[in-house]
Write an enzyme that holds these catalytic residues in place. Structure first.
Site, PDB file in Angstrom:
ATOM      1  N   ARG A  62       0.830  -1.216   0.000  1.00 55.66           N
ATOM      2  CA  ARG A  62       0.000   0.000   0.000  1.00 55.66           C
ATOM      3  C   ARG A  62       0.861   1.262   0.000  1.00 55.66           C
ATOM      4  NH1 ARG A  62      -2.229   1.938   4.460  1.00 55.66           N
ATOM      5  NH2 ARG A  62      -2.605  -0.074   5.445  1.00 55.66           N
ATOM      6  N   TYR A 119     -16.942  14.536 -17.131  1.00 60.31           N
ATOM      7  CA  TYR A 119     -17.420  13.151 -17.059  1.00 60.31           C
ATOM      8  C   TYR A 119     -18.488  13.074 -15.953  1.00 60.31           C
ATOM      9  CZ  TYR A 119     -17.456   8.316 -15.473  1.00 60.31           C
ATOM     10  OH  TYR A 119     -17.860   7.082 -15.058  1.00 60.31           O
ATOM     11  N   ASP A 184      -8.164  17.124 -16.472  1.00 69.98           N
ATOM     12  CA  ASP A 184      -8.381  15.721 -16.823  1.00 69.98           C
ATOM     13  C   ASP A 184      -7.995  15.571 -18.295  1.00 69.98           C
ATOM     14  OD1 ASP A 184      -9.484  13.275 -17.675  1.00 69.98           O
ATOM     15  OD2 ASP A 184     -10.977  13.305 -16.064  1.00 69.98           O
ATOM     16  N   LYS A 209      -8.722   4.083 -20.006  1.00 66.75           N
ATOM     17  CA  LYS A 209      -9.114   4.419 -21.378  1.00 66.75           C
ATOM     18  C   LYS A 209      -7.924   4.218 -22.339  1.00 66.75           C
ATOM     19  CE  LYS A 209     -13.075   5.418 -19.531  1.00 66.75           C
ATOM     20  NZ  LYS A 209     -12.854   5.919 -18.213  1.00 66.75           N
TER      21      LYS A 209
HETATM   22  N1  PLP Z   1     -12.349  11.089 -16.408  1.00 71.14           N
HETATM   23  C1  PLP Z   1     -12.924  10.895 -17.610  1.00 71.14           C
HETATM   24  C2  PLP Z   1     -12.796  11.948 -18.661  1.00 71.14           C
HETATM   25  C3  PLP Z   1     -13.626   9.726 -17.859  1.00 71.14           C
HETATM   26  O1  PLP Z   1     -14.217   9.549 -19.066  1.00 71.14           O
HETATM   27  C4  PLP Z   1     -13.748   8.750 -16.833  1.00 71.14           C
HETATM   28  C5  PLP Z   1     -14.504   7.485 -17.052  1.00 71.14           C
HETATM   29  O2  PLP Z   1     -15.216   7.339 -18.026  1.00 71.14           O
HETATM   30  C6  PLP Z   1     -13.148   8.998 -15.598  1.00 71.14           C
HETATM   31  C7  PLP Z   1     -12.444  10.168 -15.420  1.00 71.14           C
HETATM   32  C8  PLP Z   1     -13.253   8.009 -14.475  1.00 71.14           C
HETATM   33  O3  PLP Z   1     -12.335   6.986 -14.676  1.00 71.14           O
HETATM   34  P1  PLP Z   1     -12.505   5.479 -14.136  1.00 71.14           P
HETATM   35  O4  PLP Z   1     -13.711   4.912 -14.823  1.00 71.14           O
HETATM   36  O5  PLP Z   1     -11.210   4.841 -14.506  1.00 71.14           O
HETATM   37  O6  PLP Z   1     -12.714   5.565 -12.660  1.00 71.14           O
END
Ligand code: PLP
Length: 390
Positions: A62, A119, A184, A209
């Site tokens: 961890r 998101y 992001d 992704k």
């Molecule tokens: N940020 C974006 C732009 C996303 O599209 C997503 C998920 O679709 C996330 C964050 C969250 O990521 P995770 O699904 O790996 O928790």
């Protein structure tokens, strides 16, 4: 400067030759032998307070894992930052970033500014108050007006999920003043955009992704300077949302082909966007490569290419959108994005379901993540699905 293609293949692998191995080693140890109580305790103390292991060893997974640390070094290299800190999911990395920003604020300020769209999961997390922060949602050009003494973080996505809206990162960093900005960068990846070079303090990825790229590993990662990395590691050590070494291995392996995949998938997406614009069954098309979607001319200036996600409105509303998702054969109707195979999904009903009504996407909007298939085959699949929907 070494090119990104070269760095993507070699980053985070600097110690392999000395170890006598060629492929990334997988270290699953949850605990590690300690040389002595004193040295082990010193190392524990160092890592629990955000630092690196000392001669007392790695102590406990961890706190530190070599497979995860190599992936972190690889991604930091591509984002051109000092460090990166990996988490179990993208959402865990957003959670840790908000908690770290509260801890780093001089007065433990708990106000966050979030630029919409985001998101749906991020929007929901910030709107829900789950993390004990108050969030003001606004447009990019309203950030300066909302900065307060207790503002600890500005959060934005560009290109944003699901409408691919673009935000001028440097302008928001300027408007935020002393407040750190989190970008992001999931849709752009370091292949197309390096927000840290434009002043972002935290550059976040849902590594689930494009970074993994094959839809088989979840993870999140934040690229930043060493000071922020320390703050994030402190949060990770106490909250425990660490990335499993198997995930780190797969995500690190994904980095090697990331530039190649991004360019090929982007080429397919550009063809699909051009084709969709001409289709009579389609309304607005949202793709950064279309001039009307890039009023600030950020493609070429901030973003090195339009990417491989697009969205479009279907003539015939929700019912027609439903029929398209049921009629596709090559596209898979599924959430997520960034993999080698193409996906289609309905943001209002799925990824953006928990978003407040005033910020919810239109219910005739479909989002496409374009994979590595031949673009003409993808157009043919959409053509038959759109015909079936009419
Ligand atoms: N940020 C974006 C732009 C996303 O599209 C997503 C998920 O679709 C996330 C964050 C969250 O990521 P995770 O699904 O790996 O928790």
């Amino acid at each position: 400067m070494t090119s990104l293609d070269t760095l993507a293949v070699h980053a985070g692998r600097g110690d392999l030759s000395a170890l006598g191995v060629h492929a990334l080693p997988l270290d699953f140890s949850t605990t590690n032998p300690l040389p002595s109580i004193g040295l082990g305790g010193d190392s524990y103390e160092s890592m629990a307070t955000g630092g690196h292991p000392t001669e007392g060893g790695l102590v406990y997974q961890r706190l530190w894992n070599p497979t995860v640390a190599r992936f972190e070094e690889g991604l930091a290299t591509l984002e051109r930052t000092e460090a990166a800190v990996a988490f179990s999911t993208g959402m865990a990395s957003i959670t840790a970033s908000v908690l770290a920003a509260v801890a780093e604020h001089s007065g433990s300020g708990r106000h966050v500014i979030a630029v919409r769209p985001l998101y749906g999961g991020t929007d929901h997390l910030l709107a829900s108050g789950t993390l004990g922060v108050e969030t003001t949602f606004c447009a990019a050009d309203e950030v300066a007006a909302h900065v307060r003494a207790d503002t600890c973080l500005v959060v934005l996505e560009t290109p944003a999920n699901p409408t691919l809206k673009l935000v001028d990162i440097a302008a928001v960093v300027g408007a935020a003043g002393a407040v750190p900005v989190l970008v992001d960068n999931t849709f752009a990846t370091p292949v197309l955009q390096n927000p840290a070079e434009l002043g972002a303090a935290l550059v976040l990825h849902s590594a689930t992704k494009y970074i993994g790229g094959h839809g088989d590993a979840m993870g999140g990662i934040v690229a930043c300077d060493e000071r922020w990395a320390g703050a994030l590691r402190r949060v990770r050590a106490v909250t425990g949302a660490l990335l499993h070494p198997m995930g780190a291995y797969l995500l690190h392996r994904g980095l090697a082909t990331l530039p190649l995949r991004m360019r090929a998938q982007q080429e397919g997406a550009s063809k699909l966007a051009t084709w969709l614009v001409e289709h009579p069954g389609v309304g607005d098309v949202f793709y950064p490569g279309l001039p009307e979607c890039d009023p600030l001319q950020l493609v070429g200036r901030q973003l090195r290419g339009p990417g491989a996600v697009l969205a479009f409105r279907v003539e015939g509303g929700y019912a027609a959108a439903t029929r398209v998702t049921e009629a596709v054969a090559l596209f898979t109707h599924a959430v997520s994005l960034g993999g080698v195979d193409s996906l289609i999904q309905h943001p209002a009903a799925l990824t953006h379901r928990p978003v407040a009504s005033e910020a919810k996407p239109h219910d005739d909007l479909l989002r496409l993540s374009i994979g590595l298939e031949d673009a003409e085959d993808l157009c043919a699949d959409l053509a038959q699905a759109l015909a079936a929907a009419r």
